[in-house]
Enzyme design. Structure first.
Site, PDB file in Angstrom:
ATOM      1  N   SER A  56      17.262 -24.592 -17.695  1.00  0.00           N
ATOM      2  CA  SER A  56      15.935 -24.514 -18.325  1.00  0.00           C
ATOM      3  C   SER A  56      15.370 -25.916 -18.448  1.00  0.00           C
ATOM      4  O   SER A  56      16.111 -26.886 -18.617  1.00  0.00           O
ATOM      5  CB  SER A  56      16.036 -23.895 -19.727  1.00  0.00           C
ATOM      6  N   TYR A  72      20.072 -23.988 -27.918  1.00  0.00           N
ATOM      7  CA  TYR A  72      19.688 -23.493 -26.582  1.00  0.00           C
ATOM      8  C   TYR A  72      19.546 -24.673 -25.622  1.00  0.00           C
ATOM      9  O   TYR A  72      20.092 -24.644 -24.500  1.00  0.00           O
ATOM     10  CB  TYR A  72      18.377 -22.710 -26.680  1.00  0.00           C
TER      11      TYR A  72
HETATM   12  P1  NDP Z   1      16.016 -11.722 -20.006  1.00  0.00           P
HETATM   13  O1  NDP Z   1      16.388 -11.647 -21.447  1.00  0.00           O
HETATM   14  O2  NDP Z   1      14.751 -11.102 -19.540  1.00  0.00           O
HETATM   15  O3  NDP Z   1      17.227 -11.179 -19.090  1.00  0.00           O
HETATM   16  C1  NDP Z   1      18.512 -11.693 -19.302  1.00  0.00           C
HETATM   17  C2  NDP Z   1      19.460 -11.147 -18.276  1.00  0.00           C
HETATM   18  O4  NDP Z   1      20.752 -11.711 -18.548  1.00  0.00           O
HETATM   19  C3  NDP Z   1      19.606  -9.651 -18.350  1.00  0.00           C
HETATM   20  O5  NDP Z   1      19.877  -9.143 -17.071  1.00  0.00           O
HETATM   21  C4  NDP Z   1      20.800  -9.495 -19.270  1.00  0.00           C
HETATM   22  O6  NDP Z   1      21.546  -8.306 -19.111  1.00  0.00           O
HETATM   23  C5  NDP Z   1      21.658 -10.659 -18.845  1.00  0.00           C
HETATM   24  N1  NDP Z   1      22.567 -11.016 -19.903  1.00  0.00           N
HETATM   25  C6  NDP Z   1      22.288 -11.476 -21.147  1.00  0.00           C
HETATM   26  N2  NDP Z   1      23.413 -11.650 -21.845  1.00  0.00           N
HETATM   27  C7  NDP Z   1      24.428 -11.287 -21.019  1.00  0.00           C
HETATM   28  C8  NDP Z   1      25.819 -11.234 -21.167  1.00  0.00           C
HETATM   29  N3  NDP Z   1      26.431 -11.569 -22.313  1.00  0.00           N
HETATM   30  N4  NDP Z   1      26.560 -10.812 -20.119  1.00  0.00           N
HETATM   31  C9  NDP Z   1      25.973 -10.436 -18.957  1.00  0.00           C
HETATM   32  N5  NDP Z   1      24.652 -10.470 -18.755  1.00  0.00           N
HETATM   33  C10 NDP Z   1      23.888 -10.892 -19.788  1.00  0.00           C
HETATM   34  O7  NDP Z   1      16.002 -13.280 -19.696  1.00  0.00           O
HETATM   35  P2  NDP Z   1      15.256 -14.127 -18.561  1.00  0.00           P
HETATM   36  O8  NDP Z   1      15.177 -13.381 -17.320  1.00  0.00           O
HETATM   37  O9  NDP Z   1      14.030 -14.679 -19.157  1.00  0.00           O
HETATM   38  O10 NDP Z   1      16.275 -15.346 -18.450  1.00  0.00           O
HETATM   39  C11 NDP Z   1      17.188 -15.474 -17.380  1.00  0.00           C
HETATM   40  C12 NDP Z   1      17.738 -16.891 -17.408  1.00  0.00           C
HETATM   41  O11 NDP Z   1      16.668 -17.805 -17.286  1.00  0.00           O
HETATM   42  C13 NDP Z   1      18.466 -17.242 -18.701  1.00  0.00           C
HETATM   43  O12 NDP Z   1      19.581 -18.049 -18.409  1.00  0.00           O
HETATM   44  C14 NDP Z   1      17.430 -18.034 -19.466  1.00  0.00           C
HETATM   45  O13 NDP Z   1      18.011 -18.919 -20.381  1.00  0.00           O
HETATM   46  C15 NDP Z   1      16.717 -18.744 -18.333  1.00  0.00           C
HETATM   47  N6  NDP Z   1      15.372 -19.203 -18.643  1.00  0.00           N
HETATM   48  C16 NDP Z   1      14.394 -18.307 -19.007  1.00  0.00           C
HETATM   49  C17 NDP Z   1      13.119 -18.777 -19.295  1.00  0.00           C
HETATM   50  C18 NDP Z   1      12.029 -17.869 -19.749  1.00  0.00           C
HETATM   51  O14 NDP Z   1      11.014 -18.366 -20.276  1.00  0.00           O
HETATM   52  N7  NDP Z   1      12.117 -16.568 -19.548  1.00  0.00           N
HETATM   53  C19 NDP Z   1      12.789 -20.210 -19.188  1.00  0.00           C
HETATM   54  C20 NDP Z   1      13.883 -21.030 -18.780  1.00  0.00           C
HETATM   55  C21 NDP Z   1      15.124 -20.537 -18.515  1.00  0.00           C
HETATM   56  P3  NDP Z   1      21.293  -7.017 -20.064  1.00  0.00           P
HETATM   57  O15 NDP Z   1      20.082  -6.354 -19.484  1.00  0.00           O
HETATM   58  O16 NDP Z   1      22.507  -6.188 -19.945  1.00  0.00           O
HETATM   59  O17 NDP Z   1      21.059  -7.534 -21.436  1.00  0.00           O
END
Ligand code: NDP
Length: 254
Positions: free
Chosen positions: A149, A163
């Site tokens: 991020s 975070y």
């Molecule tokens: P979402 O919350 O929309 O999706 C998160 C995804 O990660 C889901 O598929 C979820 O699965 C999975 N996940 C969460 N926890 C676990 C776990 N313990 N084990 C396995 N899978 C897990 O998040 P984003 O798509 O927004 O974020 C994706 C990545 O991008 C993250 O690393 C986030 O930190 C990073 N990011 C996001 C930004 C944003 O503004 N959106 C900006 C910068 C970075 P499930 O559906 O089962 O919960």
């Protein structure tokens, strides 16, 4: 739902990818993009079986190969098992994308130690665990990509210290892994999105105007835009890029 996998390139034909956290948001966009460009894609989820199954089925319905695996990233054994299941199902592993992540907010006075440990367990440790499990199966040309991020470089508002720490940790880990794996021809890179419209940063959330004000382009990123950078790093064209943290952020860090 059908995922259109006919309009892409074939650059990932015969490649097997594993996306950790591929059921929703950026991870799901990465799954769709890699499948569209010819990859066989396994992906994990923690607690969303329905969207995960629907995504896998939509790719298979369109003629691709996909597999949804339930695996909590905080559980090292589950992460290792997901790598093993992918290799068993598809005969190898070429591309590992560590996308799973959570955002727990709070200033230092209110943030609990349990939440601190949880953030490390989901956002940092599995990046190491998955890489360690995947590398023995990877050939020269293998790709490891993490989703970090921009908060690693600029926190911008209170309540995001832990975070930001996890995303800085990932950037540091990627630099070291890149050096460890360079002799084997495996590249390791980190994609740093800025605010991107997903469940984590809802486009209609209460703070969206404040967030957009931090982005010179004045909007949130789209999950497909982040997936495009991941696809580039996974491609043969990116063979000379390693150890890098590449930001895609509408100018957030400019
Ligand atoms: P979402 O919350 O929309 O999706 C998160 C995804 O990660 C889901 O598929 C979820 O699965 C999975 N996940 C969460 N926890 C676990 C776990 N313990 N084990 C396995 N899978 C897990 O998040 P984003 O798509 O927004 O974020 C994706 C990545 O991008 C993250 O690393 C986030 O930190 C990073 N990011 C996001 C930004 C944003 O503004 N959106 C900006 C910068 C970075 P499930 O559906 O089962 O919960």
């Amino acid at each position: 739902m059908t995922t259109d996998i006919t309009s892409g390139t074939n650059i990932f034909t015969n490649k097997v990818a594993l996306v950790a956290g591929g059921s929703r948001g950026i991870g799901a966009a990465v799954v769709r993009r890699l499948a569209r460009d010819g990859a066989t894609v396994a992906f994990t989820y923690a607690s969303s079986p329905k969207p995960a199954q629907e995504l896998a089925e939509s790719i298979v319905a369109a003629g691709g190969r996909a597999l949804a695996i339930q695996a909590d990233s905080a559980d090292a054994a589950a992460v290792q098992a997901a790598v093993a299941e992918t290799v068993k199902a598809f005969g190898g592993l070429d591309i590992l994308v560590n996308n799973a992540g959570i955002l727990l907010r709070g200033t230092v006075d209110e943030f609990s130690q349990e939440d601190f440990d949880r953030m490390l367990a989901v956002n940092v440790r599995p990046v190491f665990v998955a890489a360690k499990a995947a590398v023995p199966h990877m050939k020269e040309g293998g790709r490891i990509i993490t989703i970090g991020s921009v908060v690693a470089n600029r926190t911008a508002f209170p309540g995001a210290s832990v975070y930001g720490m996890t995303k800085s940790a990932v950037a540091g880990l990627v630099r070291g892994l890149a050096l460890d794996l360079a002799p084997r021809g495996i590249t390791v890179n980190n994609v740093q999105p800025g605010p991107t419209a997903t469940d984590m940063t809802p486009a209609d959330g209460p703070h969206v105007d404040m967030i957009k004000a931090l982005v010179p382009l004045g909007r949130l990123g789209k999950d497909d835009e982040i997936a495009g950078m991941v696809a580039y790093l996974a491609s043969p064209e990116a063979g000379f890029v390693t150890g890098a943290s590449l930001s895609i952020d509408g100018g957030y860090l400019a």
